[in-house]
Design a protein around this motif. Structure first.
Motif, PDB file in Angstrom:
ATOM      1  N   THR A  11       0.877  -1.165  -0.054  1.00  0.00           N
ATOM      2  CA  THR A  11      -0.129  -0.075  -0.043  1.00  0.00           C
ATOM      3  C   THR A  11       0.886   1.206  -0.062  1.00  0.00           C
ATOM      4  O   THR A  11       1.915   1.269   0.125  1.00  0.00           O
ATOM      5  CB  THR A  11      -0.934   0.065   1.305  1.00  0.00           C
ATOM      6  OG1 THR A  11      -0.200   0.033   2.289  1.00  0.00           O
ATOM      7  CG2 THR A  11      -1.833  -1.170   1.313  1.00  0.00           C
ATOM      8  N   LYS A  12       0.213   2.264  -0.139  1.00  0.00           N
ATOM      9  CA  LYS A  12       1.003   3.852  -0.212  1.00  0.00           C
ATOM     10  C   LYS A  12       1.587   3.820   1.341  1.00  0.00           C
ATOM     11  O   LYS A  12       2.691   4.285   1.310  1.00  0.00           O
ATOM     12  CB  LYS A  12       0.123   4.940  -0.376  1.00  0.00           C
ATOM     13  CG  LYS A  12      -0.343   5.016  -1.786  1.00  0.00           C
ATOM     14  CD  LYS A  12      -1.181   6.486  -1.856  1.00  0.00           C
ATOM     15  CE  LYS A  12      -1.351   6.877  -3.307  1.00  0.00           C
ATOM     16  NZ  LYS A  12      -2.261   7.889  -3.504  1.00  0.00           N
ATOM     17  N   LYS A  13       0.672   3.385   2.300  1.00  0.00           N
ATOM     18  CA  LYS A  13       1.518   3.370   3.654  1.00  0.00           C
ATOM     19  C   LYS A  13       2.689   2.614   3.925  1.00  0.00           C
ATOM     20  O   LYS A  13       3.490   3.109   4.438  1.00  0.00           O
ATOM     21  CB  LYS A  13       0.243   3.022   4.812  1.00  0.00           C
ATOM     22  CG  LYS A  13       0.576   3.126   5.982  1.00  0.00           C
ATOM     23  CD  LYS A  13      -0.287   2.603   6.999  1.00  0.00           C
ATOM     24  CE  LYS A  13       0.113   2.577   8.307  1.00  0.00           C
ATOM     25  NZ  LYS A  13      -0.960   1.837   9.268  1.00  0.00           N
ATOM     26  N   ASP A  14       2.467   1.553   3.252  1.00  0.00           N
ATOM     27  CA  ASP A  14       4.020   0.569   3.333  1.00  0.00           C
ATOM     28  C   ASP A  14       5.015   1.361   2.602  1.00  0.00           C
ATOM     29  O   ASP A  14       6.209   1.459   3.139  1.00  0.00           O
ATOM     30  CB  ASP A  14       3.544  -0.709   2.613  1.00  0.00           C
ATOM     31  CG  ASP A  14       2.478  -1.500   3.337  1.00  0.00           C
ATOM     32  OD1 ASP A  14       2.594  -1.369   4.506  1.00  0.00           O
ATOM     33  OD2 ASP A  14       2.005  -2.219   2.788  1.00  0.00           O
ATOM     34  N   LEU A  15       4.809   1.997   1.435  1.00  0.00           N
ATOM     35  CA  LEU A  15       5.816   2.734   0.926  1.00  0.00           C
ATOM     36  C   LEU A  15       6.559   3.611   1.355  1.00  0.00           C
ATOM     37  O   LEU A  15       7.659   4.118   1.448  1.00  0.00           O
ATOM     38  CB  LEU A  15       5.472   3.046  -0.829  1.00  0.00           C
ATOM     39  CG  LEU A  15       5.461   1.957  -1.650  1.00  0.00           C
ATOM     40  CD1 LEU A  15       4.595   2.270  -2.997  1.00  0.00           C
ATOM     41  CD2 LEU A  15       6.367   0.929  -1.726  1.00  0.00           C
ATOM     42  N   TYR A  16       5.538   4.503   1.996  1.00  0.00           N
ATOM     43  CA  TYR A  16       5.990   5.857   2.644  1.00  0.00           C
ATOM     44  C   TYR A  16       6.767   5.443   3.940  1.00  0.00           C
ATOM     45  O   TYR A  16       7.547   6.312   4.288  1.00  0.00           O
ATOM     46  CB  TYR A  16       4.740   6.544   3.259  1.00  0.00           C
ATOM     47  CG  TYR A  16       4.095   7.478   1.958  1.00  0.00           C
ATOM     48  CD1 TYR A  16       4.738   8.574   1.290  1.00  0.00           C
ATOM     49  CD2 TYR A  16       2.735   7.463   1.918  1.00  0.00           C
ATOM     50  CE1 TYR A  16       4.152   9.174   0.410  1.00  0.00           C
ATOM     51  CE2 TYR A  16       1.797   8.154   0.828  1.00  0.00           C
ATOM     52  CZ  TYR A  16       2.763   8.977   0.102  1.00  0.00           C
ATOM     53  OH  TYR A  16       2.306   9.747  -0.928  1.00  0.00           O
ATOM     54  N   GLY A  17       6.736   4.382   4.406  1.00  0.00           N
ATOM     55  CA  GLY A  17       7.517   3.900   5.576  1.00  0.00           C
ATOM     56  C   GLY A  17       8.922   3.305   5.202  1.00  0.00           C
ATOM     57  O   GLY A  17       9.798   3.088   5.960  1.00  0.00           O
ATOM     58  N   GLU A  19      12.635   3.749   3.869  1.00  0.00           N
ATOM     59  CA  GLU A  19      13.615   4.891   3.669  1.00  0.00           C
ATOM     60  C   GLU A  19      14.463   4.713   2.624  1.00  0.00           C
ATOM     61  O   GLU A  19      15.117   3.400   2.347  1.00  0.00           O
ATOM     62  CB  GLU A  19      14.454   4.767   4.982  1.00  0.00           C
ATOM     63  CG  GLU A  19      15.596   5.778   5.072  1.00  0.00           C
ATOM     64  CD  GLU A  19      16.453   5.809   6.389  1.00  0.00           C
ATOM     65  OE1 GLU A  19      17.354   6.271   6.257  1.00  0.00           O
ATOM     66  OE2 GLU A  19      16.001   5.070   7.264  1.00  0.00           O
TER      67      GLU A  19
END
Length: 70
Positions: A11-17, A19
């Motif tokens: 998900t986008k949330k996974d990708l934003y996490g 580094e």
């Protein structure tokens, strides 16, 4: 993110996490100095392979029909 080698979705949330690191200009330049010749060689080999395949496709039927002597 996922419990093993295979997972359902990212998900986008996974990708934003995640580094991400960006190399310095010097390291990027050094990398490109190594990679560009390899990319050029790959391109040359692909073109050569295509030319050889065309020659094979043209000559093999003639060889099989006896139109070309070996």
């Amino acid at each position: 993110m996922g419990g093993g080698a295979i997972f359902a979705a990212i998900t986008k949330k996974d990708l934003y996490g995640v580094e991400l690191l960006q190399p310095s200009g010097q390291i990027a330049t050094m990398f490109m100095e190594h990679v560009i010749p390899i990319d050029l060689q790959i391109s040359n080999l692909q073109r050569t392979t295509e030319k050889l395949a065309k020659a094979r496709d043209l000559l093999l039927p003639k060889l099989m029909n006896g139109e070309v002597a070996v």
